[in-house]
Write an enzyme that holds these catalytic residues in place. Structure first.
Site, PDB file in Angstrom:
ATOM      1  N   ASP A 226       0.815  -1.225   0.000  1.00 25.36           N
ATOM      2  CA  ASP A 226       0.000   0.000   0.000  1.00 25.36           C
ATOM      3  C   ASP A 226       0.842   1.266   0.000  1.00 25.36           C
ATOM      4  OD1 ASP A 226      -2.252  -1.651   0.099  1.00 25.36           O
ATOM      5  OD2 ASP A 226      -2.326  -1.614   2.293  1.00 25.36           O
ATOM      6  N   GLU A 227       2.025   1.197  -0.587  1.00 21.86           N
ATOM      7  CA  GLU A 227       2.933   2.355  -0.631  1.00 21.86           C
ATOM      8  C   GLU A 227       3.193   2.826  -2.051  1.00 21.86           C
ATOM      9  OE1 GLU A 227       4.316   4.142   1.705  1.00 21.86           O
ATOM     10  OE2 GLU A 227       4.168   2.999   3.567  1.00 21.86           O
TER      11      GLU A 227
END
Length: 282
Positions: A226-227
């Site tokens: 999720d980066e």
């Protein structure tokens, strides 16, 4: 009518770049239909997207001449025929709202992608895939079979020539190796307004914190969970009376819309990577 192309490029910023690109297109008989550019003052990089019509040269000769033109500027560039729908493979698990929304948009002519296959670790949506005449690949994933499953997934992706891979609520974390092989062409939808509530069960996290806004984020997939570079986000209102199920139900519409916009912009070559961020020419 002359064929239309989309040229995207990035390079260190310097004087005369717009003039140089437009001059190149003029020399090759190109008629500019749409153009946008951005100078990033932090990185010192220049980004540009140009849509143009050209009947005097085909794509092969244009690419050859572009390679020579781009070299002195240290340009990273790509050229695509606008009429070619982007070959796409969609991955999904057991929640099909994003998948259903994407397929309907494609069928309605609202999304310029060519969905070549659907891959799932469950069988839930094989009938939906069949209704759109799209091959469905059931590839179960367990901790013990993850490597073999991902190898099979990659085999399908590469055999279909996929330029875009969409994780439409595919609830498996991809390995670092697969993330690397799909870098820059895999889009995930995360059901929170990142960087808030990363990881599993973001609606539960949001409910626990009593937030007044919930959101969804479409981003490129990287090995860091999720980066990845964010393409698009949106939010919906929440209040103290909402249950987790209320938040999840309300969030499904936001997720579908955010993912559809991100996929559309990527398929129209409107998204350029800028380090851990993106430049989006909407």
């Amino acid at each position: 009518m002359n064929p239309s192309y989309i040229l995207t490029l990035s390079c260190p910023d310097r004087l005369g770049l717009v003039h140089g690109v437009s001059g190149f297109l003029l020399e090759h008989g190109g008629n500019i239909e749409e153009a946008a550019q951005y100078n990033d003052p932090v990185t010192g990089l220049f980004f540009m997207r140009v849509q143009f019509a050209c009947g005097a040269h085909d794509a092969t000769s244009l690419r050859a001449d572009l390679a020579q033109f781009a070299e002195p500027f240290a340009m990273r560039w790509s050229l695509h025929a606008r009429a070619e729908a982007m070959k796409t493979v969609i991955l999904v698990s057991r929640q099909g709202h994003c998948l259903n929304d994407l397929l309907f948009r494609v069928k309605s002519g609202l999304l310029p992608i060519d969905v070549r296959a659907i891959i799932s670790n469950h069988r839930d949506f094989y009938q939906l895939a069949a209704s759109y005449d799209i091959p469905f690949h059931h590839i179960p994933v367990t901790a013990a079979t993850k490597a073999q499953a991902e190898a099979r997934q990659l085999e399908v992706i590469e055999s279909e020539g996929a330029e875009l891979i969409v994780l439409a609520r595919y609830m498996q974390v991809l390995s670092d190796n697969l993330c690397t092989q799909l870098a820059g062409r895999a889009i995930n939808i995360h059901h929170s307004f990142l960087p808030s509530f990363k990881g599993a069960k973001p609606y539960y996290q949001a409910h626990d914190r009593g937030v007044k806004l919930i959101g969804a984020t479409a981003h490129y997939v990287t090995a860091q969970l999720d980066e990845g570079p964010i393409i698009e986000q949106d939010v919906a209102r929440a209040d103290h009376t909402d249950t987790v199920d209320d938040l999840a139900a309300r969030g499904r519409d936001t997720e579908s819309q955010v993912l559809a916009r991100a996929v559309k912009w990527h398929s129209e070559h409107r998204v350029l990577l800028n380090g851990h961020k993106t430049v989006v020419f909407r």
